[in-house]
Scaffold this motif. Structure first.
Motif, PDB file in Angstrom:
ATOM      1  N   PRO A 148       0.798  -1.237   0.000  1.00 31.14           N
ATOM      2  CA  PRO A 148       0.000   0.000   0.000  1.00 31.14           C
ATOM      3  C   PRO A 148       0.824   1.278   0.000  1.00 31.14           C
ATOM      4  O   PRO A 148       0.315   2.340  -0.404  1.00 31.14           O
ATOM      5  CB  PRO A 148      -0.833  -0.121   1.285  1.00 31.14           C
ATOM      6  N   GLU A 149       2.079   1.220   0.405  1.00 28.86           N
ATOM      7  CA  GLU A 149       2.895   2.436   0.474  1.00 28.86           C
ATOM      8  C   GLU A 149       3.918   2.535  -0.653  1.00 28.86           C
ATOM      9  O   GLU A 149       4.103   3.609  -1.237  1.00 28.86           O
ATOM     10  CB  GLU A 149       3.614   2.497   1.827  1.00 28.86           C
ATOM     11  N   PHE A 150       4.593   1.430  -0.950  1.00 32.90           N
ATOM     12  CA  PHE A 150       5.689   1.486  -1.913  1.00 32.90           C
ATOM     13  C   PHE A 150       5.456   0.590  -3.128  1.00 32.90           C
ATOM     14  O   PHE A 150       6.368   0.425  -3.937  1.00 32.90           O
ATOM     15  CB  PHE A 150       7.006   1.067  -1.232  1.00 32.90           C
ATOM     16  N   GLY A 151       4.264   0.008  -3.262  1.00 28.45           N
ATOM     17  CA  GLY A 151       4.010  -0.915  -4.354  1.00 28.45           C
ATOM     18  C   GLY A 151       3.831  -0.248  -5.692  1.00 28.45           C
ATOM     19  O   GLY A 151       3.440   0.925  -5.795  1.00 28.45           O
ATOM     20  N   ALA A 152       4.112  -0.994  -6.763  1.00 29.41           N
ATOM     21  CA  ALA A 152       3.979  -0.460  -8.119  1.00 29.41           C
ATOM     22  C   ALA A 152       2.527  -0.227  -8.498  1.00 29.41           C
ATOM     23  O   ALA A 152       2.219   0.676  -9.285  1.00 29.41           O
ATOM     24  CB  ALA A 152       4.628  -1.424  -9.102  1.00 29.41           C
ATOM     25  N   ALA A 153       1.608  -1.027  -7.936  1.00 30.83           N
ATOM     26  CA  ALA A 153       0.197  -0.888  -8.298  1.00 30.83           C
ATOM     27  C   ALA A 153      -0.354   0.468  -7.876  1.00 30.83           C
ATOM     28  O   ALA A 153      -1.006   1.166  -8.667  1.00 30.83           O
ATOM     29  CB  ALA A 153      -0.617  -2.017  -7.660  1.00 30.83           C
ATOM     30  N   ASN A 154      -0.099   0.883  -6.652  1.00 29.95           N
ATOM     31  CA  ASN A 154      -0.577   2.183  -6.196  1.00 29.95           C
ATOM     32  C   ASN A 154       0.131   3.323  -6.904  1.00 29.95           C
ATOM     33  O   ASN A 154      -0.437   4.406  -7.077  1.00 29.95           O
ATOM     34  CB  ASN A 154      -0.391   2.303  -4.684  1.00 29.95           C
ATOM     35  N   SER A 155       1.372   3.106  -7.314  1.00 31.62           N
ATOM     36  CA  SER A 155       2.081   4.136  -8.072  1.00 31.62           C
ATOM     37  C   SER A 155       1.402   4.387  -9.415  1.00 31.62           C
ATOM     38  O   SER A 155       1.224   5.534  -9.837  1.00 31.62           O
ATOM     39  CB  SER A 155       3.536   3.707  -8.284  1.00 31.62           C
ATOM     40  N   VAL A 156       0.989   3.289 -10.077  1.00 33.41           N
ATOM     41  CA  VAL A 156       0.277   3.434 -11.349  1.00 33.41           C
ATOM     42  C   VAL A 156      -1.082   4.093 -11.132  1.00 33.41           C
ATOM     43  O   VAL A 156      -1.495   4.978 -11.899  1.00 33.41           O
ATOM     44  CB  VAL A 156       0.124   2.054 -12.017  1.00 33.41           C
ATOM     45  N   HIS A 158      -1.891   6.150  -8.795  1.00 28.32           N
ATOM     46  CA  HIS A 158      -1.679   7.565  -8.469  1.00 28.32           C
ATOM     47  C   HIS A 158      -1.478   8.390  -9.735  1.00 28.32           C
ATOM     48  O   HIS A 158      -1.994   9.513  -9.852  1.00 28.32           O
ATOM     49  CB  HIS A 158      -0.472   7.699  -7.539  1.00 28.32           C
ATOM     50  N   ARG A 159      -0.749   7.830 -10.708  1.00 32.83           N
ATOM     51  CA  ARG A 159      -0.549   8.548 -11.964  1.00 32.83           C
ATOM     52  C   ARG A 159      -1.830   8.662 -12.761  1.00 32.83           C
ATOM     53  O   ARG A 159      -1.994   9.593 -13.557  1.00 32.83           O
ATOM     54  CB  ARG A 159       0.529   7.855 -12.787  1.00 32.83           C
ATOM     55  N   LEU A 160      -2.721   7.702 -12.592  1.00 28.92           N
ATOM     56  CA  LEU A 160      -4.011   7.753 -13.283  1.00 28.92           C
ATOM     57  C   LEU A 160      -5.038   8.600 -12.549  1.00 28.92           C
ATOM     58  O   LEU A 160      -6.181   8.731 -13.010  1.00 28.92           O
ATOM     59  CB  LEU A 160      -4.556   6.326 -13.458  1.00 28.92           C
ATOM     60  N   GLY A 161      -4.670   9.138 -11.410  1.00 25.37           N
ATOM     61  CA  GLY A 161      -5.575   9.977 -10.646  1.00 25.37           C
ATOM     62  C   GLY A 161      -6.522   9.223  -9.745  1.00 25.37           C
ATOM     63  O   GLY A 161      -7.526   9.783  -9.290  1.00 25.37           O
ATOM     64  N   VAL A 162      -6.210   7.959  -9.476  1.00 23.70           N
ATOM     65  CA  VAL A 162      -7.042   7.130  -8.606  1.00 23.70           C
ATOM     66  C   VAL A 162      -6.387   7.079  -7.224  1.00 23.70           C
ATOM     67  O   VAL A 162      -5.155   6.994  -7.106  1.00 23.70           O
ATOM     68  CB  VAL A 162      -7.196   5.704  -9.177  1.00 23.70           C
ATOM     69  N   SER A 163      -7.192   7.123  -6.180  1.00 23.79           N
ATOM     70  CA  SER A 163      -6.666   7.093  -4.816  1.00 23.79           C
ATOM     71  C   SER A 163      -6.022   5.742  -4.525  1.00 23.79           C
ATOM     72  O   SER A 163      -6.365   4.718  -5.122  1.00 23.79           O
ATOM     73  CB  SER A 163      -7.778   7.364  -3.806  1.00 23.79           C
ATOM     74  N   SER A 164      -5.081   5.757  -3.601  1.00 27.75           N
ATOM     75  CA  SER A 164      -4.370   4.534  -3.245  1.00 27.75           C
ATOM     76  C   SER A 164      -5.319   3.518  -2.630  1.00 27.75           C
ATOM     77  O   SER A 164      -6.257   3.872  -1.919  1.00 27.75           O
ATOM     78  CB  SER A 164      -3.231   4.855  -2.267  1.00 27.75           C
TER      79      SER A 164
END
Length: 316
Positions: A148-156, A158-164
């Motif tokens: 939830p903090e450092f994963g690639a999924a949440n990074s992607v 975040h770039r798409l404008g979706v909340s973690s």
């Protein structure tokens, strides 16, 4: 013409059966000498543990101190244990989601890969590779990706404008994420089996249906799917057994959490037997799972037998 005299035969003494018996005994002894290692392995690793665990399920034991016979108390406690009820619900939900989706995706991908397209061998290999990976490797991989903090999924996201998202740390998402991970790895097996079955569909039936004006939808419904019925029954049974026995992925990723949302039956058994030192209680839960697996196998066999009878009746 005069009749020839009948020849006189003198019967000798009957053959001694003792050499034959000794030869048979030597052959039997030699056969058992070759078979005995396998028999000892089967007895030591399957039959003896099964009988021992069955007796253990009627005892209160921690595998260290002397056990105490409690009869059916372990099974009565299971019926009233909310944690066991939650584990059963989680396992059933996991199975209900995973089995039909894996068969649906497997059949769809197999039909796509059954065509003559470029690099089809590469595509088939890439789809089957996740199935070869161990559940432990999958769990470690997706634990990093879905962190939830450092994963690639949440990074992607975040770039798409979706909340973690919490993914494996969110009680409302964790079990669904595990189903998705298992689909990523387990669908490849269904693809391979369905692909082999599709290549065995008689071309004469397909050509005859096309001559009668059948389209793709009718070919799939009336030619392909009936031919794939035995394979589908096998996959339903196989995938159901695998999903009811899931443990490795849960242990590596969530350890039954958060808040017990991913605690499945096998993890519950391990937790009771080895973490809480209540081996008898865990053994009773294991036999409840064994009965459930037996019922699933029996139900599939009955459905398959009825399907055979209907098919024979339709042919006659």
């Amino acid at each position: 013409m005069p009749r020839l005299p009948r020849p006189i035969t003198v019967e000798g003494p009957p053959p001694d059966p003792r050499p034959l018996r000794r030869k048979r005994r030597r052959e039997t002894g030699t056969a058992w000498a070759f078979v005995s290692p396998a028999v000892l392995i089967v007895l030591g690793l399957s039959i003896v543990p099964v009988v021992w665990s069955l007796l253990l399920s009627f005892q209160a034991s921690d595998l260290v101190t002397p056990s105490r016979w409690v009869g059916l108390d372990n099974y009565r406690a299971l019926a009233q244990d909310p944690n066991f009820s939650q584990a059963v619900r989680n396992t059933l939900l996991y199975t209900v989601l995973y089995v039909p989706l894996s068969l649906l995706f497997g059949l769809a991908l197999a039909m796509v890969l059954n065509r003559r397209i470029r690099f089809v061998g590469l595509y088939r290999t890439l789809i089957f590779v996740p199935f070869v990976l161990s559940a432990t490797a999958q769990g470690v991989l997706f634990s990093f990706i879905l962190d939830p903090e450092f994963g690639a999924a949440n990074s992607v996201l975040h770039r798409l404008g979706v909340s973690s998202q919490g993914f494996l740390s969110d009680p409302s998402q964790a079990l669904l994420v595990l189903v998705a991970i298992t689909l990523w790895s387990g669908t490849g097996f269904c693809v391979v089996v369905y692909l082999a079955a599709l290549q065995d569909v008689p071309q004469s039936l397909i050509e005859a249906a096309r001559l009668d004006g059948a389209g793709r939808r009718h070919l799939l419904r009336h030619v392909t799917m009936p031919t794939l019925t035995p394979v589908t029954v096998f996959l339903v049974l196989w995938q159901a057994i695998q999903s009811l026995q899931v443990f490795d992925l849960v242990y590596v990723t969530t350890k039954g959490g958060p808040l017990g949302s991913t605690t499945v039956i096998v993890y519950f058994i391990w937790e009771q037997a080895f973490k809480n030192a209540t081996a008898g209680y865990g053994a009773s839960a294991a036999y409840v799972l064994a009965v459930a697996l037996g019922l699933v196998a029996g139900a599939v066999r009955i459905v398959r037998r009825r399907g055979r009878h209907r098919l024979e009746g339709a042919r006659s």
